[in-house]
Scaffold this motif. Sequence first.
Motif, PDB file in Angstrom:
ATOM      1  N   GLY B 112       0.190  -4.528  -0.504  1.00  0.00           N
ATOM      2  CA  GLY B 112      -0.899  -3.652  -0.959  1.00  0.00           C
ATOM      3  C   GLY B 112      -0.440  -2.804  -2.132  1.00  0.00           C
ATOM      4  O   GLY B 112      -1.157  -2.640  -3.125  1.00  0.00           O
ATOM      5  N   PHE B 113       0.780  -2.294  -2.026  1.00  0.00           N
ATOM      6  CA  PHE B 113       1.327  -1.423  -3.062  1.00  0.00           C
ATOM      7  C   PHE B 113       1.537  -2.211  -4.358  1.00  0.00           C
ATOM      8  O   PHE B 113       1.212  -1.733  -5.448  1.00  0.00           O
ATOM      9  CB  PHE B 113       2.654  -0.847  -2.565  1.00  0.00           C
ATOM     10  CG  PHE B 113       3.298   0.104  -3.520  1.00  0.00           C
ATOM     11  CD1 PHE B 113       2.917   1.434  -3.559  1.00  0.00           C
ATOM     12  CD2 PHE B 113       4.297  -0.325  -4.368  1.00  0.00           C
ATOM     13  CE1 PHE B 113       3.509   2.318  -4.433  1.00  0.00           C
ATOM     14  CE2 PHE B 113       4.905   0.557  -5.247  1.00  0.00           C
ATOM     15  CZ  PHE B 113       4.510   1.876  -5.280  1.00  0.00           C
ATOM     16  N   ALA B 114       2.035  -3.429  -4.218  1.00  0.00           N
ATOM     17  CA  ALA B 114       2.289  -4.246  -5.415  1.00  0.00           C
ATOM     18  C   ALA B 114       0.987  -4.567  -6.134  1.00  0.00           C
ATOM     19  O   ALA B 114       0.907  -4.451  -7.364  1.00  0.00           O
ATOM     20  CB  ALA B 114       3.016  -5.524  -5.029  1.00  0.00           C
ATOM     21  N   VAL B 170      -6.617  -1.630   2.557  1.00  0.00           N
ATOM     22  CA  VAL B 170      -6.592  -0.176   2.741  1.00  0.00           C
ATOM     23  C   VAL B 170      -5.377   0.426   2.054  1.00  0.00           C
ATOM     24  O   VAL B 170      -5.459   1.476   1.407  1.00  0.00           O
ATOM     25  CB  VAL B 170      -6.637   0.161   4.245  1.00  0.00           C
ATOM     26  CG1 VAL B 170      -6.293   1.618   4.474  1.00  0.00           C
ATOM     27  CG2 VAL B 170      -8.002  -0.157   4.795  1.00  0.00           C
ATOM     28  N   ILE B 171      -4.243  -0.259   2.170  1.00  0.00           N
ATOM     29  CA  ILE B 171      -3.036   0.219   1.475  1.00  0.00           C
ATOM     30  C   ILE B 171      -3.260   0.199  -0.031  1.00  0.00           C
ATOM     31  O   ILE B 171      -2.928   1.145  -0.743  1.00  0.00           O
ATOM     32  CB  ILE B 171      -1.820  -0.662   1.828  1.00  0.00           C
ATOM     33  CG1 ILE B 171      -1.473  -0.515   3.294  1.00  0.00           C
ATOM     34  CG2 ILE B 171      -0.621  -0.296   0.965  1.00  0.00           C
ATOM     35  CD1 ILE B 171      -1.199   0.878   3.738  1.00  0.00           C
ATOM     36  N   PHE B 172      -3.875  -0.876  -0.499  1.00  0.00           N
ATOM     37  CA  PHE B 172      -4.159  -0.984  -1.927  1.00  0.00           C
ATOM     38  C   PHE B 172      -5.003   0.192  -2.399  1.00  0.00           C
ATOM     39  O   PHE B 172      -4.669   0.873  -3.366  1.00  0.00           O
ATOM     40  CB  PHE B 172      -4.884  -2.307  -2.205  1.00  0.00           C
ATOM     41  CG  PHE B 172      -5.602  -2.346  -3.513  1.00  0.00           C
ATOM     42  CD1 PHE B 172      -4.901  -2.589  -4.685  1.00  0.00           C
ATOM     43  CD2 PHE B 172      -6.970  -2.124  -3.582  1.00  0.00           C
ATOM     44  CE1 PHE B 172      -5.558  -2.604  -5.904  1.00  0.00           C
ATOM     45  CE2 PHE B 172      -7.634  -2.137  -4.792  1.00  0.00           C
ATOM     46  CZ  PHE B 172      -6.926  -2.380  -5.958  1.00  0.00           C
ATOM     47  N   MET B 229       3.524   5.525  -2.598  1.00  0.00           N
ATOM     48  CA  MET B 229       4.265   4.936  -1.498  1.00  0.00           C
ATOM     49  C   MET B 229       4.247   5.862  -0.288  1.00  0.00           C
ATOM     50  O   MET B 229       4.075   5.415   0.848  1.00  0.00           O
ATOM     51  CB  MET B 229       5.704   4.652  -1.955  1.00  0.00           C
ATOM     52  CG  MET B 229       6.550   3.921  -0.937  1.00  0.00           C
ATOM     53  SD  MET B 229       5.734   2.527  -0.147  1.00  0.00           S
ATOM     54  CE  MET B 229       6.187   1.175  -1.191  1.00  0.00           C
ATOM     55  N   GLY B 230       4.383   7.154  -0.536  1.00  0.00           N
ATOM     56  CA  GLY B 230       4.330   8.129   0.558  1.00  0.00           C
ATOM     57  C   GLY B 230       3.014   8.038   1.307  1.00  0.00           C
ATOM     58  O   GLY B 230       2.980   7.954   2.539  1.00  0.00           O
ATOM     59  N   ILE B 231       1.919   8.008   0.550  1.00  0.00           N
ATOM     60  CA  ILE B 231       0.593   7.938   1.172  1.00  0.00           C
ATOM     61  C   ILE B 231       0.425   6.609   1.897  1.00  0.00           C
ATOM     62  O   ILE B 231      -0.072   6.558   3.029  1.00  0.00           O
ATOM     63  CB  ILE B 231      -0.513   8.127   0.107  1.00  0.00           C
ATOM     64  CG1 ILE B 231      -0.416   9.518  -0.498  1.00  0.00           C
ATOM     65  CG2 ILE B 231      -1.877   7.903   0.711  1.00  0.00           C
ATOM     66  CD1 ILE B 231      -1.385   9.765  -1.622  1.00  0.00           C
ATOM     67  N   ALA B 232       0.853   5.519   1.253  1.00  0.00           N
ATOM     68  CA  ALA B 232       0.705   4.191   1.857  1.00  0.00           C
ATOM     69  C   ALA B 232       1.411   4.148   3.210  1.00  0.00           C
ATOM     70  O   ALA B 232       0.892   3.594   4.179  1.00  0.00           O
ATOM     71  CB  ALA B 232       1.275   3.129   0.922  1.00  0.00           C
TER      72      ALA B 232
END
Lengths: 292, 293
Positions: B112-114, B170-172, B229-232
Amino acid sequence: MEKAFLTVENLNKRYTDDGLPVFDQVSFGIDKGEFVCIIGHSGCGKTTILNVLAGLEAPSGGVVIMDQREVKGPSLDRGVVFQSHALMPWFSVLGNVVFAVRSRWPDWSRDKAETHARRFIEMVGLKGAEHKKPSELSGGMKQRVGIARAFSIEPKMLLMDEPFGALDALTRGVVQDELLKICSATHQTVFMITHDVDEAILLADKIFLMSNGPRARIAEVVVNTMPKTRTRETMHHDPQFYRIRNHLVDFLVHRSRRIQEAGAEDVVTRVVTPGLEQGAPEPLDNFPQAAA
Amino acid sequence: MKPAAQLGWRAGLISLALFGCLLLVWHLATAPKQSVENARAAASSATSADDEYAKLMGKSSSSPVKTSGFPGLAQMGETMRKELANPFYDNGPNDKGIGIQLGYSLARVGLGFAIAAVVAIPLGFLLGMSPLMQRALNPFIQILKPISPLAWMPLALYTIKDSSISGIFVIFICSVWPMLMNTAFGVASVRRDWLNVAKTLEVTPLRKAFLVILPAAAPTILTGMRISMGIAWLVIVAAEMLVGGTGIGYFVWNEWNNLSLTSVIFAILVIGVTGMVLDLFFARLQKLVTYTE
């Protein structure tokens, strides 16, 4: 009038449509290989003129022609040394110069660009500091990198905006000497802004004096009649030095404001040679030159 | 150097002392009950029927301590030892090792982050370079940004129809905003001088983007990535509790349903440590691209 290498005609700049122009009717010519300094109080538009020459700013009116081509936008033909040195802190000294070299000659190999860059780093006396980051350098060294970068692209003309303004007096002297050496070796055409009268007398062949803004003009062109071989150490023994110096300081203290207050519609730029006058505080118009 | 080292020592010592205090308080808060229970259990001298009954209830009568509310340190240690000894076991959908669950969560967050980075950084470049686009897209960003990422969950589940991909979505959606905003800000506030240098050198747009703007904005962009990243990592636990199946969030929920508080506490610790490691990683990256002027 024979067309000079760089011709500026009737340049003016206003920042608001109905306001007074910062400067107007600015016209001058610079010959190839000439070193020109421009002096004037803050707010007279020196930096704007330099930015126009660099192509970073557009004038409200007038044209700049260099080498028979109109200046429209920035170009590698004109190297710029910024007051704040403007080195990229993520590059090393070498990286900063190589960045410029590779922009100028994109098809050069990395090796060739580096060799070329090293030559100019050596020229400003920074051999051995190639791999330092700008943050590890003193102010004087940073400015030298800026000069090396500007010279490395071998521009037809060099524009310098108070390059030594942020340096202490001692460092300034050393870097000035270096610049003088390089310029006389390469016959570089230079347009430089300065606030330092002595610096102008040391470096410049011609000194442009600007009256105060708004509606600033180039009021006088002072021809530096001192011998080309002048050095910082011996310059002040020449009687011409004080005559020129007094003339410049007088202009900055009194006449720059008076000319603005007089506000003549058509200002004639006078070419003066105060160095040659004997005891005449106000030189005569021996070379009147009509402004455009 | 020396005073700094000394400060480090002293801080470490206080940290250790605090940790000791914490353990002691925990121990004291859970210990007395144990002894009472123990005594009572001993007094009632469990019969074999009681034993059997206890076993049926999933408890062992030989250690009636477990029936008392909050787990003690010894039980905690036992759970940690067991989980860490074999973190990758897989006994079916409801009983996987903590390592596997953590792996699922990290994979989701990573993916998601990527995707968010791939979308946010170029878009941030566009916003930072073009005041027009910045203004045009600003209303959308301002409205979308404050939405809790979990609020997207039903919509995601309905449209995507896959709980795992919904989790990634959701992570995205939660990591995209800080990266977008920071990239746009970093790009917009690149020093004028550097851009002027690039202009006077007639640098091609691509070289300018990669050699001037990107390195100049990198520290700001990395800050955005670190926040994202912290929020994810915060959101993934909640998301996995919601959709279930796999992941550290699901693990917590599952162990809660099993009433295994030691496992829940253990999972909480793992979540904390993983979050810290992720943050440290980005802090290190940030240090790499930070320049001093």
